[in-house]
Design a protein around this motif. Sequence first.
Motif, PDB file in Angstrom:
ATOM      1  N   ALA A   1       0.927  -1.221   0.110  1.00  0.00           N
ATOM      2  CA  ALA A   1      -0.098   0.113  -0.152  1.00  0.00           C
ATOM      3  C   ALA A   1       1.006   1.120   0.095  1.00  0.00           C
ATOM      4  O   ALA A   1       0.491   2.356  -0.516  1.00  0.00           O
ATOM      5  N   VAL A   2       1.912   1.349   0.876  1.00  0.00           N
ATOM      6  CA  VAL A   2       2.676   2.369   0.849  1.00  0.00           C
ATOM      7  C   VAL A   2       3.475   2.526  -0.610  1.00  0.00           C
ATOM      8  O   VAL A   2       3.533   3.904  -0.993  1.00  0.00           O
ATOM      9  N   THR A   3       3.730   1.619  -1.356  1.00  0.00           N
ATOM     10  CA  THR A   3       4.403   1.773  -2.541  1.00  0.00           C
ATOM     11  C   THR A   3       3.470   2.467  -3.735  1.00  0.00           C
ATOM     12  O   THR A   3       3.569   3.159  -4.451  1.00  0.00           O
ATOM     13  N   LEU A   4       2.105   1.972  -3.616  1.00  0.00           N
ATOM     14  CA  LEU A   4       1.028   2.225  -4.512  1.00  0.00           C
ATOM     15  C   LEU A   4       0.616   3.770  -4.225  1.00  0.00           C
ATOM     16  O   LEU A   4       0.268   4.409  -4.936  1.00  0.00           O
ATOM     17  N   THR A   5       0.534   4.070  -3.121  1.00  0.00           N
ATOM     18  CA  THR A   5       0.261   5.456  -2.790  1.00  0.00           C
ATOM     19  C   THR A   5       1.367   6.407  -3.027  1.00  0.00           C
ATOM     20  O   THR A   5       1.023   7.569  -3.600  1.00  0.00           O
ATOM     21  N   ARG A   6       2.484   6.071  -2.799  1.00  0.00           N
ATOM     22  CA  ARG A   6       3.628   6.826  -3.127  1.00  0.00           C
ATOM     23  C   ARG A   6       3.771   7.097  -4.728  1.00  0.00           C
ATOM     24  O   ARG A   6       3.884   8.300  -4.947  1.00  0.00           O
ATOM     25  N   LEU A   7       3.136   6.195  -5.513  1.00  0.00           N
ATOM     26  CA  LEU A   7       3.095   6.444  -6.851  1.00  0.00           C
ATOM     27  C   LEU A   7       1.890   6.971  -7.329  1.00  0.00           C
ATOM     28  O   LEU A   7       1.545   7.088  -8.556  1.00  0.00           O
ATOM     29  N   GLY A   8       0.837   7.108  -6.438  1.00  0.00           N
ATOM     30  CA  GLY A   8      -0.505   7.477  -6.955  1.00  0.00           C
ATOM     31  C   GLY A   8      -1.409   6.371  -7.665  1.00  0.00           C
ATOM     32  O   GLY A   8      -2.130   6.616  -8.583  1.00  0.00           O
TER      33      GLY A   8
ATOM     34  N   ARG B   1      -4.474   0.288  -9.859  1.00  0.00           N
ATOM     35  CA  ARG B   1      -4.045  -1.174  -9.636  1.00  0.00           C
ATOM     36  C   ARG B   1      -4.955  -2.052  -8.905  1.00  0.00           C
ATOM     37  O   ARG B   1      -5.431  -3.095  -9.132  1.00  0.00           O
ATOM     38  N   THR B   2      -5.464  -1.353  -7.733  1.00  0.00           N
ATOM     39  CA  THR B   2      -6.478  -2.180  -6.954  1.00  0.00           C
ATOM     40  C   THR B   2      -7.776  -2.303  -7.738  1.00  0.00           C
ATOM     41  O   THR B   2      -8.483  -3.543  -7.561  1.00  0.00           O
ATOM     42  N   HIS B   3      -8.297  -1.428  -8.492  1.00  0.00           N
ATOM     43  CA  HIS B   3      -9.422  -1.457  -9.116  1.00  0.00           C
ATOM     44  C   HIS B   3      -9.493  -2.431 -10.320  1.00  0.00           C
ATOM     45  O   HIS B   3     -10.306  -3.113 -10.688  1.00  0.00           O
ATOM     46  N   ARG B   4      -8.470  -2.507 -10.740  1.00  0.00           N
ATOM     47  CA  ARG B   4      -7.932  -3.663 -12.308  1.00  0.00           C
ATOM     48  C   ARG B   4      -7.782  -4.882 -11.727  1.00  0.00           C
ATOM     49  O   ARG B   4      -8.340  -5.758 -12.208  1.00  0.00           O
ATOM     50  N   TYR B   5      -7.133  -5.200 -10.440  1.00  0.00           N
ATOM     51  CA  TYR B   5      -6.744  -6.508 -10.206  1.00  0.00           C
ATOM     52  C   TYR B   5      -7.227  -6.902  -8.927  1.00  0.00           C
ATOM     53  O   TYR B   5      -6.981  -8.316  -8.724  1.00  0.00           O
ATOM     54  N   ASN B   6      -7.996  -6.239  -8.196  1.00  0.00           N
ATOM     55  CA  ASN B   6      -8.376  -6.780  -6.941  1.00  0.00           C
ATOM     56  C   ASN B   6      -9.989  -7.193  -7.045  1.00  0.00           C
ATOM     57  O   ASN B   6     -10.811  -6.087  -7.065  1.00  0.00           O
ATOM     58  N   PRO B   7     -10.392  -8.249  -6.983  1.00  0.00           N
ATOM     59  CA  PRO B   7     -11.948  -8.730  -6.984  1.00  0.00           C
ATOM     60  C   PRO B   7     -12.750  -8.225  -5.829  1.00  0.00           C
ATOM     61  O   PRO B   7     -13.727  -8.386  -5.999  1.00  0.00           O
ATOM     62  N   ARG B   8     -12.212  -7.757  -4.876  1.00  0.00           N
ATOM     63  CA  ARG B   8     -12.939  -7.405  -3.690  1.00  0.00           C
ATOM     64  C   ARG B   8     -12.721  -5.992  -3.259  1.00  0.00           C
ATOM     65  O   ARG B   8     -13.759  -5.317  -3.631  1.00  0.00           O
ATOM     66  N   SER B   9     -11.606  -5.340  -3.049  1.00  0.00           N
ATOM     67  CA  SER B   9     -11.537  -4.083  -2.715  1.00  0.00           C
ATOM     68  C   SER B   9     -11.454  -3.163  -4.055  1.00  0.00           C
ATOM     69  O   SER B   9     -11.944  -2.000  -3.690  1.00  0.00           O
TER      70      SER B   9
END
Length: 567
Positions: free
Chosen positions: A514-521, A526-534
């Motif tokens: 989560a820290v890596t992804l928020t750092r890069l915006g 990425r969560t919308h594309r690849y996470n079937p729940r979140s």
Amino acid sequence: MKKATLYLLGLGLILSSCSKDFLDEELLSVYTPESSLQTTAQFQQATNNVYNGVRNIYMGNMNLDAYFGLYYATDFAFNGTDYDPAAKLNAYKATMVPTYFIPQTIWSAFYKIITNTNLIISRVPGATQLTDADKNSFMGQALFFRAYSYNVLANLFGGVPIELNELKEPRYDYVRAARAAVYEQCKKDLQQAIGLLSDIDKVTDGVVNKQIAQHVLTEVLISLKDYDGAIASASDVINFSGVSLMANRFGKRSAQPGDVYRDLFEYDNQSYSGGNHEGLLVIQTKLNNAAAVGDQTAWAVVPSLTGVRILESTTKTKIPILFNSKFVDSVSSNGIGWIRPTSHFFYEIWTPGDIRNSPYNIVRDIRISGVPATSPDYGKWYVKDGYKDKVQPADFRDTIRNFYPVIRKTSPSAGDFVAAAGPSIITNVTNPFGGLLLNGASRLFMQKYMARLAETYLLRAEAYLGKGETQKAADDINVLRNRAHATPATAAAMNIDYILDERLRELYLEEFRAVTLTRLGKLFDRTHRYNPRSGLTIEAYHNLWPIPATEITQNTEAVLEQNPGYQ
């Protein structure tokens, strides 16, 4: 942030009206920062407290939900226990709100480290009983951890309040600094720390060193878009003769079947003194007054295999597939399927031959051992021999919690543990994922990487990409892919998503995703594309976490602004 409180330890003042002289008597047993931070031993104790704060974060002892919140609800994993109806961060929009305890816990944990480092930083210059070498060491370590903490906070929350002073009374007038200003402060602290710290080959295992500070500085400079500076900082680490990628088998199980990537995560293979020169800072379980603190990651990420049943061929009765036997060196019966990795991670990012996806690292099939040895099912493969397809619809590759590929990274192999911490800890040598059991929950008392040299290459690739030098970015990534025997990357393939996928391949269950992804915006995308729940409920504004509501309401003398999108 939590309001500062002045603690006076051991203050016992007895008042009497019998004698003015008694009232004026000098108190010799009052412990204040002035009296308790003078000697080397006292500064070491204060520094130990900082290390324990960091260790509690990395082992999940601040709060397990908050700890796993740094990994899941991303492109890597979702919560396997909350799916009907979705709860926690599977229902992102409903739960990731200013009153949610996860951002509050993370915020408080890192600001506590900052408060403790500020005390050390303010007291070292006037400590007359310290040698110059001790002053440099304590100051360098404190500056590093302050910068590291502010960097994580800025990555997650954006701009946050900056406090650089020792607090002697509560403050209620904090305002948020700009995100770039926080990164600039991190840069300043890290550059000063680098000048004070010793190289990794000159310090005890687990102690902050110059190379880990240069590594974190690389990330900070990328956030400041100083790509040339980031490349130079990363190169200082990569070119230092005392560190190197582990390219050949090593460690206690190197003569047994496996691969070098698996060796990186075998029990007691992480530390520099043992010959592993890839780890830049390894969180130790026995350094600096460590308590009995164990990591519960394996317990959470391993599927709940005890719930899997087959129809035994002879009796036609339902029997568990797993039992501790000669077949279970690669699997566990102790997981609960809490942190369930995504199909993107398990099935979409790998190319043939990549040892990071080998059966020694990700177990995709297991042998049936729960039935009697006389059964025709005994020793058969659950997936390859078709048992999985008989107990669930054929179009399902796995189930949510009970069966999916088993990640071995967070766990040792069988037989590596001995009882060492008293009667409440049990040795379970037949179950490699069981590890040591403490209070009924699996806790693995083994070292963890804060960072490896492999990530330094990934950060330098990211900096090269920022400059548009895609071939150099691919060259750095191919250093890792060559070690992994994976198909080489091409310059044409270089973009931030490729690098993020490579970080998944190399750093799964190491980096705080989560820290890596928020750092890069990129948390939303990425969560919308690849996470079937979140991914069903996350919104673009979740690219920054909310400022905790209690921090805003308690800050009564100034406005601590909330991030856009949150109410």
